[in-house]
Design an enzyme around this catalytic site. Structure first.
Site, PDB file in Angstrom:
ATOM      1  N   HIS A 107      58.300  54.052  65.502  1.00  0.00           N
ATOM      2  CA  HIS A 107      57.316  53.906  64.430  1.00  0.00           C
ATOM      3  C   HIS A 107      56.661  55.251  64.118  1.00  0.00           C
ATOM      4  O   HIS A 107      56.293  55.995  65.025  1.00  0.00           O
ATOM      5  CB  HIS A 107      56.191  52.955  64.856  1.00  0.00           C
ATOM      6  CG  HIS A 107      56.532  51.505  64.826  1.00  0.00           C
ATOM      7  ND1 HIS A 107      57.295  50.897  65.795  1.00  0.00           N
ATOM      8  CD2 HIS A 107      56.186  50.529  63.947  1.00  0.00           C
ATOM      9  CE1 HIS A 107      57.405  49.602  65.511  1.00  0.00           C
ATOM     10  NE2 HIS A 107      56.742  49.355  64.403  1.00  0.00           N
ATOM     11  N   ASN A 138      58.714  58.138  72.737  1.00  0.00           N
ATOM     12  CA  ASN A 138      58.169  57.018  71.972  1.00  0.00           C
ATOM     13  C   ASN A 138      57.241  56.156  72.816  1.00  0.00           C
ATOM     14  O   ASN A 138      56.165  55.753  72.367  1.00  0.00           O
ATOM     15  CB  ASN A 138      59.320  56.170  71.428  1.00  0.00           C
ATOM     16  CG  ASN A 138      58.853  54.998  70.593  1.00  0.00           C
ATOM     17  OD1 ASN A 138      57.891  55.081  69.853  1.00  0.00           O
ATOM     18  ND2 ASN A 138      59.551  53.875  70.726  1.00  0.00           N
TER      19      ASN A 138
END
Length: 254
Positions: A107, A138
């Site tokens: 994201h 991440n």
């Protein structure tokens, strides 16, 4: 694959604005990027995206995070990744591109910053908000920076965040999937606070590796991130505020 081409016309970009957003992003202005980089503007409810049809990833993603949003956050885990069907199939990435690639669907605007609104949270799971990101980055240092931003939003009331991939021109990019999605060599994030008694700014540059370091290892000033990316952030910001915040690079001030 050439990732640098002339941008869409203003008319085409405006035609791809999805719907009204709740935030005040236009007050500080969307990032200005070189006209050699393709972009298509997509406005979601909680964030805005400059999408590049050649990388099939965002150039940048921008959103506003308030203390109220952080307080209203809903607990839970969501796994609703999907293609962005608002983009033509020939310019979007697919779930298959990421499958068994060794990279996370990272994201840019995290679901946790938008899950005060169900629709807003769901929109963060489209692949146009994703980049191939090393799993340890991440789930580790990048996540820690996201959590720090929520802390700052709660502390100062309101912040603006811009982040995105960095593709080094000097390197041949690793690619994944049938669509040969290029893997970024790094990621940037810049954070601006204008609502406190003393405005603040900070930037981060994170190599797309398995690093496990303290946040200050990644710290840069907003001006330094501009130099690396070639982007101009917060173009509508008053010069008097820019002169105060653009060279700040001490995370202890936050």
């Amino acid at each position: 694959m050439n990732t640098s081409v002339v941008t869409d016309s203003l008319e085409e970009t405006q035609a791809n604005v999805n719907r009204e957003v709740w935030s005040t992003l236009p007050e500080v202005g969307y990032p200005v990027i070189p006209d050699t980089i393709h972009e298509k503007l997509l406005e979601r409810y909680c964030y805005s995206v400059s999408y590049n049809k050649f990388t099939r990833q965002p150039n940048w993603v921008m959103w506003q995070l308030t203390g109220e949003h952080v307080i209203k956050r809903k607990e839970g885990v969501w796994n609703e990744y999907r293609e962005d069907t608002e983009l033509p199939s020939e310019i979007r990435s697919t779930l298959e591109d990421y499958a068994s690639s060794g990279y996370d669907r990272g994201h840019m605007c995290p679901g946790g910053d938008c899950n005060w609104d169900d629709e807003g949270r769901d929109e963060t799971f489209v692949l146009s908000n994703m980049c191939p990101q090393h799993p340890k980055l991440n789930r580790g240092d990048w996540k820690e920076i996201e959590m720090a931003c929520r802390k700052w939003a709660k502390q100062y009331g309101n912040i603006y965040i811009v982040c995105g991939p960095i593709f080094l021109k000097s390197q041949q990019h690793e690619r994944i999937g049938l669509n040969q999605i290029p893997v970024p060599e790094a990621f940037f994030k810049v954070v601006l606070c204008t609502d406190s008694s003393k405005p603040k700014g900070i930037g981060f540059i994170c190599r797309n590796t398995d690093g496990n370091r303290k946040k200050d290892f990644y710290v840069n000033s907003i001006r330094q991130v501009e130099r690396v990316t070639g982007y101009r952030f917060f173009p509508n910001l008053e010069d008097s505020i820019k002169s105060l915040v653009y060279d700040m690079d001490d995370i202890n001030n936050w």
